[in-house]
Design an enzyme around this catalytic site. Structure first.
Site, PDB file in Angstrom:
ATOM      1  N   GLU A  48     -33.467 -21.060 -20.975  1.00 14.04           N
ATOM      2  CA  GLU A  48     -33.054 -20.998 -22.806  1.00 14.04           C
ATOM      3  C   GLU A  48     -32.826 -19.471 -22.721  1.00 14.04           C
ATOM      4  O   GLU A  48     -32.960 -18.685 -22.676  1.00 14.04           O
ATOM      5  CB  GLU A  48     -34.251 -20.800 -23.320  1.00 14.04           C
ATOM      6  CG  GLU A  48     -35.141 -22.612 -23.734  1.00 14.04           C
ATOM      7  CD  GLU A  48     -34.716 -23.564 -24.238  1.00 14.04           C
ATOM      8  OE1 GLU A  48     -33.763 -22.186 -25.204  1.00 14.04           O
ATOM      9  OE2 GLU A  48     -34.632 -24.124 -23.910  1.00 14.04           O
ATOM     10  N   CYS A  79     -25.356 -23.116 -17.583  1.00 16.82           N
ATOM     11  CA  CYS A  79     -25.532 -22.884 -18.496  1.00 16.82           C
ATOM     12  C   CYS A  79     -26.044 -21.830 -20.127  1.00 16.82           C
ATOM     13  O   CYS A  79     -25.196 -21.154 -19.934  1.00 16.82           O
ATOM     14  CB  CYS A  79     -26.872 -24.371 -18.285  1.00 16.82           C
ATOM     15  SG  CYS A  79     -27.217 -25.437 -19.856  1.00 16.82           S
ATOM     16  N   ARG A 134     -28.076 -29.835 -22.756  1.00 14.09           N
ATOM     17  CA  ARG A 134     -27.706 -29.246 -24.146  1.00 14.09           C
ATOM     18  C   ARG A 134     -27.111 -28.331 -23.835  1.00 14.09           C
ATOM     19  O   ARG A 134     -27.133 -27.136 -24.133  1.00 14.09           O
ATOM     20  CB  ARG A 134     -29.444 -28.788 -24.741  1.00 14.09           C
ATOM     21  CG  ARG A 134     -30.743 -29.963 -24.571  1.00 14.09           C
ATOM     22  CD  ARG A 134     -31.686 -29.534 -25.821  1.00 14.09           C
ATOM     23  NE  ARG A 134     -32.160 -27.637 -24.850  1.00 14.09           N
ATOM     24  CZ  ARG A 134     -32.509 -28.809 -23.475  1.00 14.09           C
ATOM     25  NH1 ARG A 134     -33.641 -30.038 -23.281  1.00 14.09           N
ATOM     26  NH2 ARG A 134     -33.490 -27.322 -23.310  1.00 14.09           N
ATOM     27  N   HIS A 169     -24.432 -27.526 -14.455  1.00 13.58           N
ATOM     28  CA  HIS A 169     -26.012 -27.535 -13.670  1.00 13.58           C
ATOM     29  C   HIS A 169     -25.734 -27.771 -12.177  1.00 13.58           C
ATOM     30  O   HIS A 169     -25.912 -29.002 -11.850  1.00 13.58           O
ATOM     31  CB  HIS A 169     -27.211 -27.892 -14.009  1.00 13.58           C
ATOM     32  CG  HIS A 169     -28.146 -27.085 -15.053  1.00 13.58           C
ATOM     33  ND1 HIS A 169     -28.937 -26.175 -15.043  1.00 13.58           N
ATOM     34  CD2 HIS A 169     -27.852 -27.758 -16.321  1.00 13.58           C
ATOM     35  CE1 HIS A 169     -28.959 -25.966 -16.756  1.00 13.58           C
ATOM     36  NE2 HIS A 169     -28.197 -26.594 -16.573  1.00 13.58           N
ATOM     37  N   GLU A 171     -27.163 -26.860  -9.508  1.00  8.11           N
ATOM     38  CA  GLU A 171     -27.322 -26.875  -8.780  1.00  8.11           C
ATOM     39  C   GLU A 171     -28.397 -28.109  -8.631  1.00  8.11           C
ATOM     40  O   GLU A 171     -29.913 -28.600  -8.111  1.00  8.11           O
ATOM     41  CB  GLU A 171     -29.066 -25.306  -9.173  1.00  8.11           C
ATOM     42  CG  GLU A 171     -29.239 -25.630 -10.308  1.00  8.11           C
ATOM     43  CD  GLU A 171     -28.225 -25.512 -12.227  1.00  8.11           C
ATOM     44  OE1 GLU A 171     -29.321 -25.697 -13.034  1.00  8.11           O
ATOM     45  OE2 GLU A 171     -27.575 -25.234 -11.699  1.00  8.11           O
TER      46      GLU A 171
END
Length: 198
Positions: A48, A79, A134, A169, A171
């Site tokens: 976040e 992200c 997201r 992402h 990872e």
């Protein structure tokens, strides 16, 4: 090679595991004092961005981290990390580190496409898997920013000097090539530093 992973919030453990599998040693950045140790690169993980940005300020880590990136330390952001680096965020008045001359759109894919998987060309790496959660995308870049990947015509990975940033992402997939790419950036940086000190 020692890589620092910002570990105040988000999926830092997955980055750490992948880097260690590739032979790097990792340190977690959780408090201001952690920023004073020696390392060769930094990962800003997903999570976040608003929480991470708030914690960086509350923990008094913000200015030191910004200075390290501005001084040339290699950084890889995924992200939320991309949002932290961006100079402009289209749908948010908040700004964070502002070291990457791009404009991003937060949660750009909306609820229906909140999470999805794709495979796209990543410059220099051929086709790689991309997991979006997201995710933001990069709306525009300044002239000196290199575009590395797109998904459905939207920019999802860029490089600018010492900064590698992406919407997805890496990872969370088994493909290690993006992390290897970053480790090569770190290696180049170490060579330049070694030349400068002789």
């Amino acid at each position: 090679m020692k890589i620092a992973v910002l570990a105040v919030q988000g999926d830092f453990a997955e980055h750490k595991k992948m880097l260690e599998n590739l032979g790097a040693s990792c340190v977690e950045l959780r408090k201001k004092e952690d920023l004073f140790q020696k390392y060769d690169g930094i990962i800003l993980p997903g999570g976040e961005s608003t929480v991470q940005g708030k914690l960086l300020r509350e923990l008094d880590m913000f200015d030191s981290l910004k200075r390290q990136i501005e001084d040339g330390l290699p950084v890889m952001a995924t992200c939320a990390g991309l949002i932290l680096l961006a100079e402009n965020i289209e749908n948010d008045d908040r700004k964070y580190l502002k070291t990457l001359p791009v404009t991003v759109k937060r949660n750009a894919y909306g609820r229906q496409l909140g999470s999805f998987h794709a495979e796209n060309e990543f410059k220099g790496l051929c086709i790689i898997p991309m997991t979006f959660i997201r995710a933001p995308y990069i709306k525009s870049v300044s002239d000196e920013v290199e575009i590395l990947a797109k998904e459905n015509e939207h920019i999802v990975a860029v490089r600018y000097m010492n900064q590698l940033a992406m919407s997805f992402h890496p990872e969370l997939d088994e493909d290690e090539r993006v992390h290897k790419y970053f480790m090569e950036m770190v290696q180049e940086y170490k060579k330049i530093l070694a030349c400068c000190t002789h």
